[in-house]
Design a protein around this motif. Sequence first.
Motif, PDB file in Angstrom:
ATOM      1  N   THR A 434      17.917 -15.039  20.284  1.00 47.74           N
ATOM      2  CA  THR A 434      18.904 -16.105  20.149  1.00 47.74           C
ATOM      3  C   THR A 434      18.484 -17.049  19.026  1.00 47.74           C
ATOM      4  O   THR A 434      17.356 -16.985  18.529  1.00 47.74           O
ATOM      5  N   THR A 435      19.373 -17.956  18.661  1.00 46.46           N
ATOM      6  CA  THR A 435      19.080 -18.858  17.549  1.00 46.46           C
ATOM      7  C   THR A 435      18.041 -19.915  17.898  1.00 46.46           C
ATOM      8  O   THR A 435      17.374 -20.454  17.019  1.00 46.46           O
ATOM      9  N   LYS A 436      17.945 -20.260  19.182  1.00 49.25           N
ATOM     10  CA  LYS A 436      17.068 -21.347  19.625  1.00 49.25           C
ATOM     11  C   LYS A 436      17.411 -22.643  18.897  1.00 49.25           C
ATOM     12  O   LYS A 436      16.537 -23.431  18.542  1.00 49.25           O
ATOM     13  N   ALA A 437      18.688 -22.867  18.717  1.00 53.20           N
ATOM     14  CA  ALA A 437      19.152 -24.011  17.933  1.00 53.20           C
ATOM     15  C   ALA A 437      19.307 -25.277  18.762  1.00 53.20           C
ATOM     16  O   ALA A 437      19.116 -26.382  18.248  1.00 53.20           O
ATOM     17  N   PHE A 438      19.667 -25.127  20.041  1.00 52.73           N
ATOM     18  CA  PHE A 438      20.030 -26.295  20.847  1.00 52.73           C
ATOM     19  C   PHE A 438      19.225 -26.294  22.150  1.00 52.73           C
ATOM     20  O   PHE A 438      19.447 -25.450  23.024  1.00 52.73           O
ATOM     21  N   TRP A 439      18.308 -27.237  22.278  1.00 54.36           N
ATOM     22  CA  TRP A 439      17.426 -27.260  23.439  1.00 54.36           C
ATOM     23  C   TRP A 439      18.140 -27.790  24.674  1.00 54.36           C
ATOM     24  O   TRP A 439      19.123 -28.536  24.584  1.00 54.36           O
ATOM     25  N   ALA A 440      17.620 -27.419  25.828  1.00 53.63           N
ATOM     26  CA  ALA A 440      18.150 -27.892  27.113  1.00 53.63           C
ATOM     27  C   ALA A 440      17.007 -28.325  28.018  1.00 53.63           C
ATOM     28  O   ALA A 440      15.981 -27.646  28.121  1.00 53.63           O
TER      29      ALA A 440
END
Length: 500
Positions: A434-440
């Motif tokens: 995955t892009t690992k663009a948006f953390w949660a």
Amino acid sequence: MKRVVLVLAALAAGLGVTPAAHAASGTVVLKFYDTAGNGTELSATQAKTVMHGSGGSDSDALVDPVTLEDVQGYPLYKGGSPARWRFDVPRKAVAFAVNWPTSRGFSTVVVDNGGAGFRTGGTLVFNQQAAEDAKRRLDAALAARPDYVRSAAFTAALADAVANLDAADAATTDAGRGKYGQRALNAVNTANDLLLSEYGPAYARARDTRPWIGLTVDDITSHPDWAALARTHTQPYGWVRIVFDPIADHGNVEHYRGAVKAARAAGLHVIGQPIDSTFASRYTRAEYLARVKAYVDAYPDVEAWEVANEVNGCWVDSRTDAKGDCLDKRVADDDRIKNKIADAAAYVRSKGAKVVLTLYWQLGTDDARWSTFTWARANLPASTRKNIDVVTLSTYVEDAPMGLAFDQVMRALQAEFPHQKVAVGELDYWSHDTTKAFWAFDKSDPLAGRRAVAAHYYAASLGYPRSLGGAFWWYFVQELPGDAGLQKAIRSVVDRLTLP
């Protein structure tokens, strides 16, 4: 499993180009303030950097305030001095959606102007308006759940949200409104997450909804005891989604006979997936149906069949390159996934098994035509829908955040499919592909974030009429065996359904 496809260039918003044709209803100018809640206005460049996370795409969109259909993708453009992002209001009421972080991670944040949408222009402080709209939706969610027993943590978060919204209202400067607005948005997000995750299992248990607690088996060789592991962490509600990989089976349906038997012997229910989205565009319409028929006929004891996966991903109807990125080459019209869905759903229906269809959750991270609700409305006619029993959402929040919008999305999904059951259909977090663009949930610790994603989405998905729960963790056989925290995250949801 989805292909990683994000729009990174050639967007009017990203290039700062003013659209050639302006709508007649006015222009909304947005003032963005820092996510730390310090009250510092962000420059246009800084605001866009926040929206992109750690390397994601543009995500701004104008959407229908009720249905969440994508009305216009990438409406933002720069103007004025100092330059600020703005959008032109079309000839209908719209909400503004964008990826934006709070202390809980990135969310699809929907600013809908008190629920009515934007019909005229003006200037607004994004953080404050986002918090006000989110708080209004939280109040509505509480009103819809009169049996929710409020925890101390929820009560504290709600009080924090109210206090900061009051401070934002009382502020005499936009900097103050931005400061307290972002703090209020943080608190509303915390309260919203607590409400959904605390309420979901209690709702399902009180109503004996017989949920599906799901795991995905995409590799039957990497963990020989996967069936026992799945039983341990999901029973008595365990479902496994077995991915029949054409590379592994070489067209031999018997390749998965042992896997299906192992699942059944462990007391697990089975969803069969004959064709993952990765491979869908490689089949003609006739070839697609032939593969579905072969597996359905070979495994009559499989209770449900996922007739198509992540159907609104551009890669499903487009040719892709070696990395899986969409090329500007659409498949032939007759080979469109909408036709493959219609054929496969009708066939599975004729055999008496449950028909499952999976949409890919995205709003703003690809062209409007691929967004979840816009695609569904355009490509799934009543003649197809009548043969579908369950609609699920494939959810990878590091590529396409949901977060604060979870309740909105689930309610919109139920409204769009009033005759079907719904579920979270595929879930994972911070995977290698995955892009690992948006953390949660945890910016500094992806493993802790992964466990929190599992705990929250498995629980929150249970709290709706006609929801089966689901979740179907994608890399179950690779990630669950060695991660006691991930095991606990999933099993704790099951325990809340079963233990006294």
